[in-house]
Design an enzyme around this catalytic site. Structure first.
Site, PDB file in Angstrom:
ATOM      1  N   LYS B  61      39.708 -16.147   0.738  1.00 39.25           N
ATOM      2  CA  LYS B  61      39.445 -17.696   1.062  1.00 39.25           C
ATOM      3  C   LYS B  61      40.598 -18.207   2.052  1.00 39.25           C
ATOM      4  O   LYS B  61      41.631 -17.760   1.931  1.00 39.25           O
ATOM      5  CB  LYS B  61      39.554 -18.419  -0.130  1.00 39.25           C
ATOM      6  CG  LYS B  61      39.027 -19.926   0.056  1.00 39.25           C
ATOM      7  CD  LYS B  61      39.253 -20.801  -1.229  1.00 39.25           C
ATOM      8  CE  LYS B  61      38.742 -22.184  -1.037  1.00 39.25           C
ATOM      9  NZ  LYS B  61      38.805 -23.115  -2.284  1.00 39.25           N
ATOM     10  N   SER B 136      34.485 -25.311  -3.336  1.00 36.41           N
ATOM     11  CA  SER B 136      34.959 -25.508  -1.793  1.00 36.41           C
ATOM     12  C   SER B 136      35.082 -23.915  -1.376  1.00 36.41           C
ATOM     13  O   SER B 136      35.144 -23.598  -0.285  1.00 36.41           O
ATOM     14  CB  SER B 136      36.219 -25.906  -1.756  1.00 36.41           C
ATOM     15  OG  SER B 136      37.462 -25.247  -2.659  1.00 36.41           O
ATOM     16  N   SER B 160      35.811 -24.998  -7.878  1.00 36.15           N
ATOM     17  CA  SER B 160      35.737 -24.163  -6.687  1.00 36.15           C
ATOM     18  C   SER B 160      35.565 -23.139  -6.721  1.00 36.15           C
ATOM     19  O   SER B 160      35.174 -22.431  -5.738  1.00 36.15           O
ATOM     20  CB  SER B 160      36.827 -24.603  -5.619  1.00 36.15           C
ATOM     21  OG  SER B 160      36.807 -26.051  -5.148  1.00 36.15           O
TER      22      SER B 160
END
Lengths: 494, 473
Positions: B61, B136, B160
Site C-alpha cells: 500500500k 482505503s 481499510s
C-alpha cells in the site's frame, strides 16, 4: 489623584534546561546538548524522527527521564508514578512535526521546594516536566554572510528539555538571580548539563507583575508579563528591574490590571536594556493539547525512583553550610569552592586524603588559584593530586618544610607524579632542624655579617633579618627559619 | 495465482523458479486495467533471497515507506516522495525473501472507503469495473483479487483492510493493535492504525503475518512479546468453539443478500461443531461517530508535518509570508476528504470543544472496549457481516456520511484495539454479475491465532475463496 504608597514585584520563573544525554528525547540522533556535539555542523544531528519524515515514530529516551527524575528529586519534588506525553500543536518551520511532544497535565515532577540565598528563603517548585526542544531559524550562511530568507537548522530539534516552573515566590531581581544560579548549580552538580549559558543550555523566562498599594489602602495587581528566552543572569536582573518600573508607569497611565486575557509576552533587548512587546494575549494560541497516541504513558516504579535517588550527590547549598561549620571556612571561601562542580569534587577528594578541610581549602584557594591563574587552567587540572596535596599538608604540619618552600613544592607537584616527600627531598626543600648543622651556619653567618651581629648585640633587633637570610643562604633554604632566629638571638643576646 | 504454499512447493520441486513466478506477476501488473498499482518495481537484478517467502510477490500500500520507488499516500502532497528508510514490515519481508512488486493505490492518506479519493485516480473492482474495490486499501485488495500478486499489505484504521477485502472477495486481516510494527506506516490515526495483509486464503495471511509481526523497538506501541505462531494451529478442529452472533449486526440496514449469507455462514459453523451464542453489542451504532472524532483529531496533528518546508508539495507562488506559504502549500497538496478531516479534527481538539467531543469520544472508546470484553466472556469470536452492502458503484456515495457508514461494523475493532478478519462468504447478484460478500470475525486482543483458525475452518468447509473475477487477458 491616586498616590502609590508602595509597590512590590512578584516573580515566578520558568527555567528550561537542555539535558546532556547522548541521543535525543525521542530519537536516536545525537543530542546537540551533549558535549560531544558542541561543534556539529548545521543539520547533521538528524534522523527520520527528528526531520519528521513520513512513517517515523518517537521512542522515549529513558536516560532523559532518569536525568529529569534526578533533578526533580534534588528539588525535593514528588516523582509522579504515572506520567504521559501530550502534543502541543502549532506551526513553525523550526518545529518539524507541527507539534511539540511535552507533558500537559501529568508532569514527571511536582511540588518541590528549594532554599536560596544566605537567609535560605524557600522557593516552591510547582512542576518540572520533560519535553523536546525545537530547531533554530537563522539568517546567516556558513561563514557569517547574511541570508535574506530563513535557514532551518534542526540540530537542536528534539533535544530533551526539562522545564522547571516555580511559584511566584521571588520578590526581587536579586532573588530571581539567586534562584536561577541555585538551579544552575544543582543541575551542574547532578551532571545533567554543563550549564553553558552562551550555548543556550539554560534559558530563563520570568513571569513578572507588580502589587501596588495606594494611599487609599487598596492593592492592585498589574497584568503578568512573561519575558521570553533570557540566557544570562544579567538579563534576568535587567528585565525584572525594567519591568518593575515600566509596569507601575503603565498602571498609572492605563489602569489595566491582572485578569483573564491580560497576560502578555515580551522580549529583552540587550542593547537597549529594555523589554519589548512580543505578543499581547497569551491565549491567542490554541495549542490543542491532546495525549500523544504514538507513545504509551510511562509508569515509574518506586525501585526506579530509589535507584535514581542513590545517584544524587550532596548539593552545593548543603556543601557550603558544611564547609562553614565543619572546616570553619568563610562563606566567601565556601562559595568559591562550590562555584565549579569539578573543583568542588576535587576539593572533596583532597579532604578525604588529608583529613583536613581547612588546610585543603587554604591551599586550593591560595597557592592553587595563583598557579591556576599563571597556567590559565582550572585548579583541579593543575596536575597536583589529592594524595600529593595531602602529603604537602602533612610535611608542613610536621614542620618538615617551611612556608615558602611549601609554596614552591606545590608548584613542583603540579608537574610531578612523585610523592610530596620525594619531590621535597630531591629539591632540598626539607627543613633542617638538626641543631648541629644550624649551629655551625649561625656561627658562619655571624662572622660574615659582623656589622649586623653588632647591631643585634646592641639591641637593634631589626638587623636580625640579614643574619637569618645569611643562614638560609648557607643552608640552601633548608633551615627552619624560626629555629635559626632563636639560635641567633641566643648567641648574640645571651 | 497460486497460494503461497503451492508456489513455494513448485519452486522447491524445480517446477518453476522464483524469477519465473515474479516475472509472470510483473507481466500481469503491467497490463492491469484497474489502476490498482501506482508504480511497479520490476528490478532485473532482483536477488531472490532464500527464505520462507522466496518467490512470493507482495504489493505494498502506498502509505508504507520503502527505500525503493516512491511513497505518495495517494496524495499530491507527497508526489515523488522517496523515503530514506524502509518500514519495519518491509525490512522483514525483504529478509524473508519476498519480492516487493510495487505500490498500490489508496485513498489519500488512507482516508476513505472506496479508493476514489486518490490523487492518481479511482481504483476499479476486478469483479465489476464500474464499482469501487472498497478502501482505503483498494489498490491492494484489487491487486490480490485480480491475481496480480500473492499477497498485499494494507493498513486498517477503521476497516481499510477488511472492508475492501469483503468487496473484492478475498481475505483481509487486521491483527491486534501492537502486534505488527507501525514504524514506516505513514500515520493517519496512530491509536487506530494497524498494518495487515490481503490474501486469497487464510493460510497465506497467517504465513505473511508471522513474517511481519513481532516487537519493534522503533514503535513504542508495539508489544514486547514473541511474534505469535499463527500457522501452526490453523488446521485444529473448531469443535466446541463458541461463536458469538449479535442481532445488532443483522439489521435492515444491510442488503438482504448480505444477511442471508451470514445466516448461511452460521449454519456452516454449526455443522463444524461450533456453538452459536447470542451476544449483544449495542454500542455498534455509536462506533462510527466515535471513530469520526478520534481519527480526525489524531489526523489533524499527524498531518501537520506536511507544511512544504522540508519535503512534499510547496506552492509555486512567490513572495508569500510564512502563514500563506503554509496555507497555499496545504490547500494545493491535500484533497477534499483530507481537508475535511483535518478541519473536523482541529475543531474537536479546540479549546472549548475538547471536552464535548474528543474527551467524550475517549470515554465512549472505553465503553466500547468494556462491551467487547464482556461479550468475549461468552464467546471466542464474534461473527457478522463486514459491510452492510456489496461493492457500490464508483461515484455513488457523494455524501461523506454515507461513505463513513461503510465502516459501521469494522470501526469498533480498531477503537477497541482487537483483531478482525474478513473472509469471503457469499455472492450477491447485481446486473447478472456476482459481487462478493464478506464475513467479519472479531476476536479479543492477542487471540489472533484462534481467530485465524476459526476463519480457516470456514474457508476449508466452503468454496467462496476459490472463486475469482475473470482473469485479465
Amino acid at each position: 489623584m491616586t498616590t502609590i504608597t508602595s509597590s512590590r514585584v512578584l516573580i515566578g520563573m520558568e527555567i528550561h534546561v537542555e539535558l546532556a544525554t547522548e541521543s535525543k528525547m525521542f530519537a536516536t540522533a545525537p543530542n546537540a546538548a551533549s558535549p560531544k556535539q558542541y561543534d556539529a555542523e548545521p543539520n547533521t544531528l538528524v534522523d527520520p524522527v527528528v526531520m519528521a519524515l513520513p512513517g517515523s515514530l518517537p521512542v522515549v529516551n529513558r536516560r532523559a527521564v532518569s536525568m529529569s527524575m534526578r533533578v526533580g528529586l534534588a528539588l525535593n519534588c514528588t516523582i509522579a508514578n504515572f506520567t504521559k506525553w501530550d502534543r502541543k500543536n502549532y506551526y513553525y518551520p523550526d518545529l518539524p512535526k507541527g507539534y511539540q511532544i511535552s507533558q500537559f497535565d501529568k508532569p514527571l515532577c511536582i511540588d518541590g521546594v528549594i532554599e536560596i540565598g544566605e537567609d535560605q528563603k524557600p522557593v516552591k517548585i510547582i512542576r518540572a516536566h520533560l519535553e523536546e526542544d525545537t530547531g533554530k531559524l537563522g539568517h546567516e550562511l556558513p561563514g557569517g554572510e547574511h541570508y535574506d530568507g530563513s535557514l532551518v537548522d534542526l540540530n537542536r530539534a528534539g533535544t530533551p528539555l526539562l522545564e522547571i516552573v516555580s511559584a511566584p515566590d521571588l520578590h526581587s531581581a536579586q532573588d530571581a538571580v539567586a534562584y536561577a544560579r541555585e538551579i544552575r548549580d544543582i543541575c551542574r552538580y547532578l551532571g545533567v548539563t554543563e550549564g553553558i549559558m552562551q550555548k543556550g543550555h539554560m534559558r530563563f523566562e520570568p513571569n513578572i507583575n507588580m502589587i501596588i498599594t495606594t494611599d487609599e489602602g487598596a492593592t492592585h495587581a498589574t497584568p503578568i508579563v512573561e519575558i521570553k528566552n533570557l540566557n544570562s543572569f544579567k538579563a534576568i536582573a535587567g528585565a525584572i528591574e525594567y519591568e518593575a518600573t515600566r509596569q507601575v508607569e503603565a498602571w498609572l497611565a492605563d489602569g489595566k490590571e491582572m485578569g483573564p486575557n491580560a497576560k502578555s509576552t515580551r522580549g529583552w533587548d540587550d542593547d537597549k536594556q529594555m523589554t519589548v512587546m512580543q505578543r499581547e494575549k497569551e491565549d491567542a494560541h490554541d495549542y490543542r493539547f491532546f495525549p500523544d497516541p504514538d507513545l504509551v504513558p510511562l509508569t515509574i516504579s518506586q525501585e526506579w525512583i530509589n535507584e535514581v535517588n542513590e545517584t544524587i550527590p550532596e548539593l552545593p547549598a548543603s556543601r557550603r553550610l558544611r564547609y562553614q561549620s565543619e572546616y570553619k571556612l568563610s562563606l566567601k571561601d565556601a562559595m568559591a569552592l562550590t562555584a565549579e562542580p569539578d573543583l568542588c569534587n576535587f576539593f572533596e577528594r583532597c579532604v578525604k586524603q588529608s583529613n583536613n578541610g581547612t588546610e585543603s581549602a587554604k591551599w586550593l584557594l591560595n597557592a592553587g588559584a595563583k598557579y591556576a591563574n599563571e597556567n590559565k587552567c582550572e585548579v583541579n587540572n593543575l596536575g597536583i593530586t589529592p594524595q600529593q596535596l595531602a602529603g604537602l599538608i602533612q610535611l608542613r604540619q610536621e614542620n618538615k618544610v617551611g612556608s615558602s618552600a611549601a609554596d614552591k613544592l606545590f608548584g613542583m607537584l603540579c608537574d610531578s607524579d612523585q610523592t610530596s616527600e620525594n619531590v621535597a627531598k630531591e629539591n632540598n626543600l626539607l627543613q633542617v632542624t638538626d641543631s648541629g648543622a644550624i649551629d655551625s651556619w649561625v656561627t658562619e653567618a655571624i662572622e660574615a655579617q659582623q656589622q649586623a651581629a653588632d647591631d643585634v648585640r646592641s639591641g637593634k633587633n631589626a638587623a636580625i633579618g640579614r643574619l637569618v637570610g645569611e643562614v638560609m643562604k648557607r643552608s640552601g633554604g633548608a633551615a627552619d627559619a624560626k629555629t635559626v632566629r632563636e639560635k641567633l638571638l641566643q648567641q648574640l643576646q645571651g | 495465482m497460486n497460494s503461497i504454499t503451492t508456489t513455494r512447493k513448485a519452486i522447491q520441486s524445480g517446477e518453476t523458479t522464483a524469477k519465473e513466478v515474479t516475472e509472470n506477476c510483473f507481466n500481469l501488473i503491467s497490463q492491469e486495467p484497474f489502476n490498482a498499482f501506482h508504480e511497479m518495481w520490476n528490478d532485473e537484478k532482483q536477488a531472490y533471497l532464500e527464505g520462507p517467502l522466496s518467490g512470493i510477490t507482495v504489493g505494498v500500500k502506498d502509505n508504507i515507506v520503502t527505500k525503493v520507488g516512491t511513497t505518495t499516500c495517494g496524495s499530491k502532497m507527497l508526489d515523488g516522495y522517496r523515503s530514506p528508510f524502509n518500514a519495519t514490515v518491509i525490512d522483514r519481508l525483504i529478509a524473508s525473501g519476498a519480492t516487493l512488486v510495487g505500490k498500490t493505490n489508496c485513498d489519500e492518506f488512507a482516508m476513505g472507503s472506496s479508493t476514489e479519493h486518490c490523487a492518481w485516480g479511482a481504483v476499479q473492482n476486478p469483479w465489476s469495473t464500474d464499482r469501487v474495490p472498497g478502501g482505503s486499501s483498494g489498490g491492494s485488495a484489487a491487486a490480490v483479487a485480480a491475481g496480480l500478486c500473492h499477497v498485499a499489505l494494507g493498513s486498517d484504521t477503521g476497516g481499510s483492510i477488511r472492508q475492501p477485502a469483503a468487496l473484492c472477495g478475498i481475505v483481509g486481516y487486521k491483527p491486534t493493535y501492537g502486534l505488527v510494527s507501525r514504524y514506516g506506516l505513514v500515520a493517519f490515526a496512530s491509536s487506530l492504525d494497524q498494518i495487515g495483509v490481503f490474501s486469497r486464503c487464510v493460510r497465506d495471511a497467517a504465513i505473511t503475518t508471522e513474517v511481519i509481526a513481532g516487537f519493534d523497538p522503533n514503535d513504542a506501541t508495539s508489544v514486547e512479546e514473541e511474534a505469535p505462531c499463527l500457522v501452526e494451529s490453523l488446521d485444529d478442529s473448531i469443535a466446541g468453539i463458541k461463536i458469538g452472533v449479535t442481532r445488532d449486526f443483522l439489521t435492515d440496514r444491510n442488503d438482504p443478500e448480505v444477511n442471508q449469507a451470514i445466516e448461511d455462514a452460521i449454519k456452516v459453523y454449526e455443522q463444524l461443531g461450533a456453538t452459536i451464542v447470542d451476544v449483544s453489542l449495542p454500542l455498534t451504532d455509536v462506533g462510527v461517530s466515535t471513530y469520526y472524532v478520534i481519527a480526525p483529531a489524531e489526523a489533524s496533528s499527524n498531518l501537520a508535518r506536511y507544511d512544504g518546508i522540508r519535503y512534499g508539495h510547496r506552492t509555486d507562488k512567490v513572495g508569500l509570508d510564512l502563514f500563506d506559504l503554509y496555507s497555499h502549500s496545504r490547500a494545493e497538496g491535500f484533497g477534499d476528504e483530507v481537508k475535511r478531516r483535518i478541519l473536523l479534527g482541529t475543531y474537536v481538539l479546540s479549546s472549548g470543544y475538547y471536552d464535548a467531543y474528543y474527551n467524550n469520544a475517549l470515554k465512549v472508546r472505553r465503553l466500547i472496549s468494556e462491551e467487547y470484553a464482556s461479550a468475549f466472556e461468552q464467546c471466542d469470536v464474534i461473527l457478522g457481516p463486514t459491510t452492510p452492502t456489496p461493492a457500490f458503484k464508483i461515484g455513488a456515495k457523494s455524501n461523506p456520511i454515507s461513505m463513513y457508514l461503510c465502516d459501521v461494523y469494522t470501526a469498533n475493532t480498531n477503537i477497541a484495539g482487537i483483531c478482525g478478519i474478513s473472509i469471503p462468504c457469499g455472492f450477491a447478484k447485481n446486473d447478472g454479475k456476482p459481487l462478493p460478500i464478506g464475513m467479519h470475525l472479531q476476536g479479543p486482543a492477542f487471540s489472533d491465532a484462534k481467530l485465524l483458525q476459526i476463519a480457516h475452518a470456514f474457508e476449508q468447509a466452503t468454496d467462496f475463496h476459490n472463486q475469482h473475477p475473470e482473469p485479465i487477458s
